[in-house]
Design a protein around this motif. Structure first.
Motif, mmCIF file in Angstrom:
data_model
loop_
_atom_site.group_PDB
_atom_site.id
_atom_site.type_symbol
_atom_site.label_atom_id
_atom_site.label_comp_id
_atom_site.label_asym_id
_atom_site.label_seq_id
_atom_site.Cartn_x
_atom_site.Cartn_y
_atom_site.Cartn_z
ATOM 1 N N ASP A 180 49.419 43.575 45.541
ATOM 2 C CA ASP A 180 48.671 43.832 46.770
ATOM 3 C C ASP A 180 49.559 43.551 47.979
ATOM 4 O O ASP A 180 50.392 42.643 47.926
ATOM 5 C CB ASP A 180 47.435 42.933 46.831
ATOM 6 N N VAL A 193 40.671 47.084 46.464
ATOM 7 C CA VAL A 193 40.837 46.359 45.205
ATOM 8 C C VAL A 193 40.117 47.086 44.081
ATOM 9 O O VAL A 193 38.959 47.495 44.229
ATOM 10 C CB VAL A 193 40.298 44.920 45.333
ATOM 11 N N THR A 202 36.193 39.460 46.201
ATOM 12 C CA THR A 202 36.771 40.419 47.147
ATOM 13 C C THR A 202 36.043 40.341 48.476
ATOM 14 O O THR A 202 34.862 40.002 48.546
ATOM 15 C CB THR A 202 36.697 41.859 46.611
ATOM 16 N N GLN A 232 42.725 44.419 50.218
ATOM 17 C CA GLN A 232 43.785 44.000 49.305
ATOM 18 C C GLN A 232 44.551 42.798 49.847
ATOM 19 O O GLN A 232 45.006 41.947 49.071
ATOM 20 C CB GLN A 232 44.740 45.162 49.045
ATOM 21 N N HIS A 235 42.589 39.868 49.040
ATOM 22 C CA HIS A 235 42.733 39.634 47.597
ATOM 23 C C HIS A 235 44.049 38.923 47.309
ATOM 24 O O HIS A 235 44.101 37.950 46.531
ATOM 25 C CB HIS A 235 42.664 40.983 46.875
ATOM 26 N N TYR A 238 43.824 35.306 48.225
ATOM 27 C CA TYR A 238 43.175 34.489 47.192
ATOM 28 C C TYR A 238 44.216 34.045 46.163
ATOM 29 O O TYR A 238 44.207 32.887 45.718
ATOM 30 C CB TYR A 238 42.067 35.284 46.511
#
Length: 487
Positions: A180, A193, A202, A232, A235, A238
């Motif tokens: 990503d 995603v 997400t 993304q 994401h 994360y």
């Protein structure tokens, strides 16, 4: 800006030159984690000023570390950019001129040593989890060789923990290659995603809320694509949080250098495959523990102009490791982390050759705090858009509508470029007004051209065998080949 000197134009002649003396043993108490996002512009995270994208973990890393304001990919193409990251050598010198996967056959030249090889020699545990783009395999000796999808951020975190626990009390170097925010699909719909590739939470974004940068047209398909791109990035964020959590859980936070960056800017037209600012400006955050539970120069910004070629020298410096037997093109940033405006860090050099095998368009660039000069070596040819850009709706819809511009830039000027491009980034941040050849900027053009030419000579740039960067006022019609032999 003088890594070494040589009068030879032979590629890899630098391999015989000795690097500055370094200790023979690594510092067993100093680990490294390198986090690389895929196709992410500098501005597209919260700590760099984007008020829409949610990136709490990257922002936390910035609060605990040093955020560089002007960091650059030397080439805006995934495979060759990563080769620069892992070797500390610019593209024209390391041999990986473009991608090395699939039908593309570019790879590191013989005798080129990666930072993984250097650290393995120092008895470090090494791993690269996620996206690789590393060829040939022999140049990348991993002690922990587990294949993990670069989009599965939960598994990346779990595997990172497995690697660190396996290393135990011995030093390690871990690279995480996130995939990503590289597009999950060229076609609409499908941006954002892919839930089949990751089970991480997400964050969704309304296309009406995204920030459309000036180099892109404000059209529905562009906003839709940016909304997926933002998703993304959250994401990816994360995944960054998962790795930071693992470092804390394993007790390695206080002895591990963490670097976060991107291989280059977004895959949109005007960015990927270019030396324009959206393609080369990347986030660059360094968190260095002090050993007392704190971090060096925490929550500060740094004015130094740095490039991805500085990563390998930084890692070697931090780990007190011996590098290869030739000088590198980058330099360690460790000594300037607590000096927000260090002297001598006000100019960078960039080198691009190709993206994919059919997309040859070599460029050499020098950029200081205000001006940028780009030498388009193959300027007579139409600029070849990278395939990720060529097929995206941002480009195809622009062409279908018959628009004269892509964002603020004329499409004709984008595809058919001048040999020399000179921009005043202070007054023209979008790089629209080429000042090359103008009497008012002749002295600046000469100054930058001389510095760029000297750097190419010092780094044995093989393109100098057939091409020559002319100085302002010189006879441009004179044969480059003849000039080479005359000199």
């Amino acid at each position: 800006m003088k890594p070494y000197r040589t009068k030879s134009f032979l590629l890899f002649g630098f391999a015989l030159l000795l690097t500055p003396a370094m200790c023979d043993t690594a510092d067993a108490g100093k680990n490294v984690v390198l986090l690389i996002s895929d196709n992410q512009n500098k501005d597209d995270c919260g700590c760099y000023g984007n008020a829409v994208i949610k990136t709490p973990h990257i922002d936390r890393l910035a609060r605990e570390g040093v955020r560089f304001l002007d960091a650059f990919a030397t080439t805006a193409s995934c495979g060759p950019s990563r080769a620069v990251v892992y070797t500390g050598l610019q593209t024209h010198a390391n041999g990986q001129y473009g991608h090395g996967h699939g039908i593309h056959t570019y790879q590191l030249a013989p005798r080129i040593e990666t930072v993984f090889a250097s650290l393995r020699r120092q008895k470090y545990h090494t791993a690269l989890l996620g996206k690789r783009h590393t060829v040939p395999d022999s140049a990348y000796p991993f002690s922990f060789d587990v294949k993990v999808s670069g989009r599965d951020v939960i598994r990346l975190g779990k595997t990172a923990k497995e690697f660190i626990e396996q290393a135990d009390d011995e030093p390690f170097f871990l690279t995480i290659g996130f995939v990503d925010p590289h597009p999950t699909s060229i076609d609409r719909p499908g941006w954002g995603v892919n839930p089949e590739q990751s089970k991480a939470p997400t964050v969704t974004y309304d296309p009406a809320d995204v920030i459309v940068p000036p180099y892109l047209p404000d059209q529905p398909e562009v906003r839709e694509g940016l909304a997926g791109y933002y998703q993304q990035i959250s994401h990816l964020d994360y995944g960054v949080g998962e790795v930071l959590r693992v470092l804390k859980e394993t007790g390695k936070e206080d002895d591990t250098l963490v670097i976060f960056t991107s291989d280059h800017g977004t895959s949109e037209p005007g960015a990927m495959g270019n030396h324009y600012e959206p393609g080369i400006q990347v986030p660059f955050i360094v968190r260095a523990p002090k050993g007392d539970g704190g971090f060096v120069a925490a929550n500060t910004t740094n004015q130094a102009l740095v490039t991805l070629a500085d990563i390998t020298p930084t890692i070697l410096d931090w780990t007190n490791s011996k590098g290869p037997k030739y000088s590198l093109h980058g330099r360690s940033v460790i000594s300037v982390l607590d000096d927000s405006d260090a002297a001598g860090w006000d100019q960078v050099m960039l080198s691009h050759v190709a993206h994919e095998v059919t997309m040859y368009y070599p460029m050499r660039t020098i950029r200081d705090r205000r001006y940028k000069l780009i030498w388009n070596i193959n300027w007579q040819s139409e600029y070849p858009l990278p395939i990720d850009t060529l097929r995206r709706a941002t480009w195809t819809e622009t062409i279908r509508r018959g628009d004269a511009k892509i964002g603020l830039r004329l499409i004709d000027r984008y595809l058919h470029r001048d040999e020399i491009e000179l921009y005043d980034l202070q007054n023209d941040p979008q790089e629209l007004n080429n000042l090359a050849g103008q009497p008012s900027h002749m002295q600046k053009q000469r100054e930058l051209s001389q510095s760029l030419n000297q750097w190419m000579t010092e780094t044995s740039d093989p393109w100098l065998v057939r091409h020559r960067l002319t100085m302002p006022g010189e006879d441009a019609a004179r044969s480059s080949r003849q000039q080479f032999f005359d000199d």
